[in-house]
Write a protein that holds these residues in place. Structure first.
Motif, PDB file in Angstrom:
ATOM      1  N   GLU A   1      45.483  53.719  88.065  1.00 16.88           N
ATOM      2  CA  GLU A   1      45.391  53.534  86.621  1.00 16.88           C
ATOM      3  C   GLU A   1      46.661  54.112  86.006  1.00 16.88           C
ATOM      4  OE1 GLU A   1      41.589  51.659  86.089  1.00 16.88           O
ATOM      5  OE2 GLU A   1      43.279  52.039  84.732  1.00 16.88           O
TER       6      GLU A   1
ATOM      7  N   GLY B   1      49.276  55.805  83.959  1.00 18.07           N
ATOM      8  CA  GLY B   1      49.161  56.791  82.897  1.00 18.07           C
ATOM      9  C   GLY B   1      47.984  57.737  83.045  1.00 18.07           C
ATOM     10  N   LYS B   2      47.097  57.468  84.014  1.00 17.60           N
ATOM     11  CA  LYS B   2      45.877  58.263  84.147  1.00 17.60           C
ATOM     12  C   LYS B   2      45.628  58.675  85.607  1.00 17.60           C
ATOM     13  CE  LYS B   2      43.708  55.766  80.306  1.00 17.60           C
ATOM     14  NZ  LYS B   2      42.550  54.927  79.896  1.00 17.60           N
ATOM     15  N   PRO B   3      46.301  59.712  86.070  1.00 17.69           N
ATOM     16  CA  PRO B   3      46.109  60.137  87.464  1.00 17.69           C
ATOM     17  C   PRO B   3      44.673  60.545  87.778  1.00 17.69           C
ATOM     18  CG  PRO B   3      47.379  61.767  86.226  1.00 17.69           C
ATOM     19  CD  PRO B   3      47.318  60.535  85.382  1.00 17.69           C
ATOM     20  N   ASP B   4      44.003  61.178  86.823  1.00 15.51           N
ATOM     21  CA  ASP B   4      42.634  61.637  87.070  1.00 15.51           C
ATOM     22  C   ASP B   4      41.630  60.488  87.140  1.00 15.51           C
ATOM     23  OD1 ASP B   4      43.127  64.618  85.036  1.00 15.51           O
ATOM     24  OD2 ASP B   4      43.476  64.273  87.176  1.00 15.51           O
ATOM     25  N   ASP B   5      42.054  59.298  86.722  1.00 13.21           N
ATOM     26  CA  ASP B   5      41.202  58.111  86.830  1.00 13.21           C
ATOM     27  C   ASP B   5      41.673  57.188  87.950  1.00 13.21           C
ATOM     28  OD1 ASP B   5      39.640  58.914  84.694  1.00 13.21           O
ATOM     29  OD2 ASP B   5      40.847  57.843  83.211  1.00 13.21           O
ATOM     30  N   SER B   6      42.698  57.608  88.656  1.00 14.49           N
ATOM     31  CA  SER B   6      43.260  56.799  89.745  1.00 14.49           C
ATOM     32  C   SER B   6      42.626  57.212  91.068  1.00 14.49           C
ATOM     33  CB  SER B   6      44.781  56.979  89.813  1.00 14.49           C
ATOM     34  OG  SER B   6      45.396  56.514  88.624  1.00 14.49           O
TER      35      SER B   6
ATOM     36  N   TYR C   1      44.887  58.887  93.693  1.00  9.16           N
ATOM     37  CA  TYR C   1      45.262  60.275  93.419  1.00  9.16           C
ATOM     38  C   TYR C   1      44.070  61.203  93.642  1.00  9.16           C
ATOM     39  CZ  TYR C   1      46.897  64.485  91.093  1.00  9.16           C
ATOM     40  OH  TYR C   1      47.248  65.786  90.827  1.00  9.16           O
TER      41      TYR C   1
ATOM     42  N   LYS D   1      51.577  62.703  90.800  1.00  9.81           N
ATOM     43  CA  LYS D   1      50.863  62.783  89.526  1.00  9.81           C
ATOM     44  C   LYS D   1      51.784  62.422  88.365  1.00  9.81           C
ATOM     45  CE  LYS D   1      48.059  65.869  86.658  1.00  9.81           C
ATOM     46  NZ  LYS D   1      47.494  67.230  86.510  1.00  9.81           N
TER      47      LYS D   1
ATOM     48  N   GLU E   1      51.453  59.441  85.634  1.00 14.03           N
ATOM     49  CA  GLU E   1      51.415  59.782  84.208  1.00 14.03           C
ATOM     50  C   GLU E   1      52.473  59.011  83.423  1.00 14.03           C
ATOM     51  OE1 GLU E   1      51.926  63.988  84.400  1.00 14.03           O
ATOM     52  OE2 GLU E   1      49.775  64.415  84.276  1.00 14.03           O
TER      53      GLU E   1
END
Length: 332
Positions: free
Chosen positions: A89, A91-96, A99, A130, A134
């Motif tokens: 995703e 721009g969104k590492p925590d939603d990828s 990652y 990350k 981002e």
């Protein structure tokens, strides 16, 4: 240029200049510090992840397929994702998902890479990964392995809108016959690889990555037999010289050119300035200086230039950025 003045206050309130230091701040240079996928992220992904996530291949009479249907050997494949859906995703590492997997505890069943298969990503690698996500997960000029790429996808995922890249390749294909695979036998005999951009396309990608240490001017010149069809040329780490780049003048349909980690210098760029459809130019760790950047400035359609580790200076890169305001100039 910014001058920082440090002062000592005496009891008499007299101010004594101690030091005036000129600082050239990268933040004010107009040069991006964005993470470069090909030179910073791809090396550890290739080393630690690709063995399990690459194109299907034969081994001991059996076809080995990528785990979970996920391939990481091509930019388009990252965009396509795995059999379970998207893994990235922008721009969104925590939603990828990708990652998330590499940051799980090592004893988690979903941790990547699996314990014993490869070393985990280091803290520095995780930080780069990350930051790259981002910043938008931009693959830049890297396309990777095009084998198996769906026709309706661009070579670099979302780097160029599909409609735009299709329009460009369609334009370059006009009046060009699809070459027979036997026509590039001299290239493969010289150690090069040739792949069609698509099964029905007359355009091809050529590289000498597997034989880079033996890829001399003479062997690279073998590509002359299909020069009119070459849209993607990867000569990274090859032994090409400035003189050997003369073959580029015979490739009017070149869109992507990778000369990274070669010994070429400014004079080689005389053979590049006439490539009106060139979009990506990788000069990472070459001998190109500011003098060469003035030649690159003539490439009005260029979209990305990679200059990390070259002989260029911040001032030269800033001038190039001003000359090509719509292009991404990557430099460190």
């Amino acid at each position: 240029m910014i001058a920082v003045l440090l002062e000592i206050r005496e009891p008499t309130s007299m101010r004594i200049p101690l030091l005036a230091v000129p600082l050239v701040s990268f933040l004010f240079s107009g040069v991006s510090l964005a993470v470069d996928f090909e030179t910073e992220v791809w090396p550890f992904i290739e080393k630690k992840c690709v063995e399990c996530h690459k194109a299907p291949y034969e081994q001991n009479g059996r076809t080995k397929k990528p785990k979970a249907g996920l391939r990481l050997d091509g930019a388009w494949a990252w965009t396509l994702g795995s059999e379970n859906g998207k893994v990235l995703e922008a721009g969104k590492p925590d939603d990828s998902e990708l990652y998330i997997r590499v940051t799980l505890p090592e004893d988690d069943d979903d941790f990547m890479p699996p314990v014993g298969d490869a070393d985990p990503l280091t803290e520095a690698e995780l930080a780069l990964f990350k930051k790259w996500i981002e910043e938008g997960a931009d693959f830049g000029g890297w396309s990777g392995n095009l084998e198996g790429k769906p026709k309706d996808m661009s070579n670099t995922g979302d780097e160029i809108p599909v409609s735009e890249i299709q329009e460009l390749y369609s334009k370059l294909s006009e009046g060009l016959e699809k070459p027979d695979e036997k026509s590039w036998d001299p290239v493969t005999a010289a150690g090069g690889r040739v792949q069609r951009l698509a099964s029905d396309s007359p355009l091809v990608a050529v590289d000498f990555r597997l034989t880079r240490d033996e890829a001399t001017d003479e062997k690279i010149a073998s590509a002359a037999v299909i020069a009119d069809h070459v849209a993607d040329l990867d000569l990274s780490r090859s032994q090409i010289t400035d003189a050997g780049t003369g073959i580029l003048k015979e490739m009017p349909r070149l869109v992507r050119l990778n000369l990274s980690k070669t010994g070429i210098g400014d004079s080689a760029l005389d053979n590049v300035t006439g490539l009106k459809d060139l979009r990506y130019l990788n000069l990472y760790e070459t001998k190109v200086t500011d003098a060469g950047l003035k030649k690159i400035a003539k490439l009005s359609n260029i979209e990305a230039v990679y200059l990390w580790g070259s002989g260029a200076t911040k001032q030269g890169v800033k001038q190039l950025s001003n000359a090509l305001p719509d292009a991404k100039i990557s430099f460190k």
